[in-house]
Design a protein around this motif. Structure first.
Motif, PDB file in Angstrom:
ATOM      1  N   GLU A 144       6.520  21.048  -6.396  1.00 28.38           N
ATOM      2  CA  GLU A 144       5.843  19.815  -6.803  1.00 28.38           C
ATOM      3  C   GLU A 144       6.818  18.832  -7.442  1.00 28.38           C
ATOM      4  N   SER A 145       7.806  19.328  -8.143  1.00 32.96           N
ATOM      5  CA  SER A 145       8.817  18.445  -8.724  1.00 32.96           C
ATOM      6  C   SER A 145       9.626  17.767  -7.630  1.00 32.96           C
ATOM      7  N   ARG A 146      10.003  18.524  -6.612  1.00 31.64           N
ATOM      8  CA  ARG A 146      10.748  17.950  -5.487  1.00 31.64           C
ATOM      9  C   ARG A 146       9.905  16.923  -4.739  1.00 31.64           C
ATOM     10  N   GLU A 147       8.632  17.242  -4.533  1.00 30.93           N
ATOM     11  CA  GLU A 147       7.749  16.308  -3.833  1.00 30.93           C
ATOM     12  C   GLU A 147       7.582  15.017  -4.629  1.00 30.93           C
ATOM     13  N   SER A 148       7.426  15.145  -5.933  1.00 32.78           N
ATOM     14  CA  SER A 148       7.315  13.974  -6.792  1.00 32.78           C
ATOM     15  C   SER A 148       8.585  13.128  -6.716  1.00 32.78           C
ATOM     16  N   PHE A 149       9.725  13.785  -6.760  1.00 33.29           N
ATOM     17  CA  PHE A 149      11.005  13.083  -6.698  1.00 33.29           C
ATOM     18  C   PHE A 149      11.170  12.370  -5.355  1.00 33.29           C
ATOM     19  N   GLY A 150      10.747  13.009  -4.264  1.00 38.01           N
ATOM     20  CA  GLY A 150      10.800  12.376  -2.944  1.00 38.01           C
ATOM     21  C   GLY A 150       9.960  11.119  -2.882  1.00 38.01           C
ATOM     22  N   LEU A 151       8.768  11.168  -3.463  1.00 38.56           N
ATOM     23  CA  LEU A 151       7.897   9.986  -3.483  1.00 38.56           C
ATOM     24  C   LEU A 151       8.493   8.869  -4.340  1.00 38.56           C
ATOM     25  N   ILE A 152       9.144   9.242  -5.423  1.00 37.11           N
ATOM     26  CA  ILE A 152       9.802   8.238  -6.269  1.00 37.11           C
ATOM     27  C   ILE A 152      10.933   7.564  -5.489  1.00 37.11           C
ATOM     28  N   ILE A 153      11.697   8.349  -4.747  1.00 40.28           N
ATOM     29  CA  ILE A 153      12.791   7.778  -3.937  1.00 40.28           C
ATOM     30  C   ILE A 153      12.225   6.790  -2.922  1.00 40.28           C
ATOM     31  N   ILE A 154      11.163   7.192  -2.213  1.00 43.72           N
ATOM     32  CA  ILE A 154      10.560   6.293  -1.226  1.00 43.72           C
ATOM     33  C   ILE A 154      10.092   5.006  -1.908  1.00 43.72           C
ATOM     34  N   ALA A 155       9.405   5.128  -3.034  1.00 44.32           N
ATOM     35  CA  ALA A 155       8.910   3.943  -3.745  1.00 44.32           C
ATOM     36  C   ALA A 155      10.065   3.022  -4.138  1.00 44.32           C
ATOM     37  N   LEU A 156      11.146   3.591  -4.646  1.00 45.73           N
ATOM     38  CA  LEU A 156      12.290   2.764  -5.056  1.00 45.73           C
ATOM     39  C   LEU A 156      12.948   2.070  -3.868  1.00 45.73           C
ATOM     40  N   VAL A 157      12.986   2.747  -2.718  1.00 47.80           N
ATOM     41  CA  VAL A 157      13.564   2.132  -1.524  1.00 47.80           C
ATOM     42  C   VAL A 157      12.649   1.021  -1.009  1.00 47.80           C
ATOM     43  N   MET A 158      11.345   1.197  -1.149  1.00 50.70           N
ATOM     44  CA  MET A 158      10.383   0.195  -0.677  1.00 50.70           C
ATOM     45  C   MET A 158      10.291  -1.012  -1.621  1.00 50.70           C
ATOM     46  N   LEU A 159      10.639  -0.832  -2.877  1.00 52.60           N
ATOM     47  CA  LEU A 159      10.471  -1.887  -3.880  1.00 52.60           C
ATOM     48  C   LEU A 159      11.164  -3.210  -3.527  1.00 52.60           C
ATOM     49  N   PRO A 160      12.422  -3.227  -3.075  1.00 57.37           N
ATOM     50  CA  PRO A 160      13.018  -4.527  -2.717  1.00 57.37           C
ATOM     51  C   PRO A 160      12.240  -5.237  -1.609  1.00 57.37           C
ATOM     52  N   GLY A 161      11.733  -4.477  -0.651  1.00 58.87           N
ATOM     53  CA  GLY A 161      10.938  -5.076   0.420  1.00 58.87           C
ATOM     54  C   GLY A 161       9.622  -5.639  -0.085  1.00 58.87           C
ATOM     55  N   VAL A 162       9.005  -4.923  -1.012  1.00 59.24           N
ATOM     56  CA  VAL A 162       7.750  -5.415  -1.613  1.00 59.24           C
ATOM     57  C   VAL A 162       8.007  -6.731  -2.341  1.00 59.24           C
ATOM     58  N   ILE A 163       9.088  -6.772  -3.093  1.00 61.04           N
ATOM     59  CA  ILE A 163       9.426  -7.999  -3.832  1.00 61.04           C
ATOM     60  C   ILE A 163       9.679  -9.145  -2.857  1.00 61.04           C
TER      61      ILE A 163
ATOM     62  N   VAL B  55       0.836  -1.204   0.000  1.00 59.10           N
ATOM     63  CA  VAL B  55       0.000   0.000   0.000  1.00 59.10           C
ATOM     64  C   VAL B  55       0.869   1.253   0.000  1.00 59.10           C
ATOM     65  N   VAL B  56       1.916   1.278   0.827  1.00 57.77           N
ATOM     66  CA  VAL B  56       2.818   2.436   0.868  1.00 57.77           C
ATOM     67  C   VAL B  56       3.510   2.609  -0.482  1.00 57.77           C
ATOM     68  N   PHE B  57       3.994   1.519  -1.048  1.00 58.71           N
ATOM     69  CA  PHE B  57       4.649   1.576  -2.358  1.00 58.71           C
ATOM     70  C   PHE B  57       3.694   2.140  -3.413  1.00 58.71           C
ATOM     71  N   ALA B  58       2.481   1.592  -3.473  1.00 56.03           N
ATOM     72  CA  ALA B  58       1.496   2.040  -4.465  1.00 56.03           C
ATOM     73  C   ALA B  58       1.115   3.504  -4.248  1.00 56.03           C
ATOM     74  N   ALA B  59       0.932   3.904  -3.003  1.00 59.76           N
ATOM     75  CA  ALA B  59       0.579   5.294  -2.701  1.00 59.76           C
ATOM     76  C   ALA B  59       1.678   6.248  -3.163  1.00 59.76           C
ATOM     77  N   CYS B  60       2.937   5.854  -2.978  1.00 60.22           N
ATOM     78  CA  CYS B  60       4.045   6.698  -3.427  1.00 60.22           C
ATOM     79  C   CYS B  60       4.097   6.807  -4.948  1.00 60.22           C
ATOM     80  N   VAL B  61       3.881   5.694  -5.626  1.00 62.68           N
ATOM     81  CA  VAL B  61       3.880   5.713  -7.093  1.00 62.68           C
ATOM     82  C   VAL B  61       2.738   6.579  -7.613  1.00 62.68           C
ATOM     83  N   ILE B  62       1.547   6.393  -7.052  1.00 59.09           N
ATOM     84  CA  ILE B  62       0.385   7.186  -7.479  1.00 59.09           C
ATOM     85  C   ILE B  62       0.592   8.662  -7.152  1.00 59.09           C
ATOM     86  N   GLY B  63       1.078   8.944  -5.934  1.00 61.04           N
ATOM     87  CA  GLY B  63       1.341  10.336  -5.558  1.00 61.04           C
ATOM     88  C   GLY B  63       2.377  10.987  -6.454  1.00 61.04           C
ATOM     89  N   ALA B  64       3.435  10.277  -6.767  1.00 60.32           N
ATOM     90  CA  ALA B  64       4.466  10.817  -7.659  1.00 60.32           C
ATOM     91  C   ALA B  64       3.883  11.111  -9.040  1.00 60.32           C
TER      92      ALA B  64
END
Length: 122
Positions: A96-115, A57-66
């Motif tokens: 908004e660009s910085r916020e989007s980039f922050g969400l992308i970073i969080i999503a990428l960090v969460m991705l190995p855990g999701v996998i 859910v956190v991963f998806a929320a970050c991707v959607i938010g970004a």
């Protein structure tokens, strides 16, 4: 020390720094909270705990938010950042660009855990 401990430990420190920088943001309660959630999941990852549904859910929320914050022109944002020679926010586009980039970073960090969470047998 395992890769998980180094990877997630480093990101706990970085996300804490990111959260600290958000205190001067126009909406710190939102962004400090977002980075706090990222810290919590990194602490769990540090301990080898990957809760499948919450992490997804956190991963998806970050991707959607970004995607919602994405302005589409990264080169324009980067050139604005380089030209101003400091980190102050000059435009809503930059924020908004910085916020989007922050969400992308969080999503990428969460991705190995999701996998790992989805590969793990229940």
């Amino acid at each position: 020390m395992t890769f998980n401990k180094v990877f997630y430990g480093l990101w706990v420190l970085l996300f804490a720094l990111f959260a600290f920088w958000q205190f001067n943001d126009p909406d710190p309660e939102i962004w400090v909270s977002i980075y706090a959630v990222a810290i919590i999941f990194c602490l769990l990852g540090f301990r080898g705990i990957f809760p499948k549904i919450p992490l997804t859910v956190v991963f998806a929320a970050c991707v959607i938010g970004a995607a919602l914050f994405w302005q589409g022109d990264v080169s324009s944002w980067v050139s604005q950042e380089v030209e101003q020679h400091n980190l102050s926010m000059k435009t809503d586009f930059m924020e908004e660009s910085r916020e989007s980039f922050g969400l992308i970073i969080i999503a990428l960090v969460m991705l190995p855990g999701v996998i790992k969470a989805w590969k793990k047998k229940s």
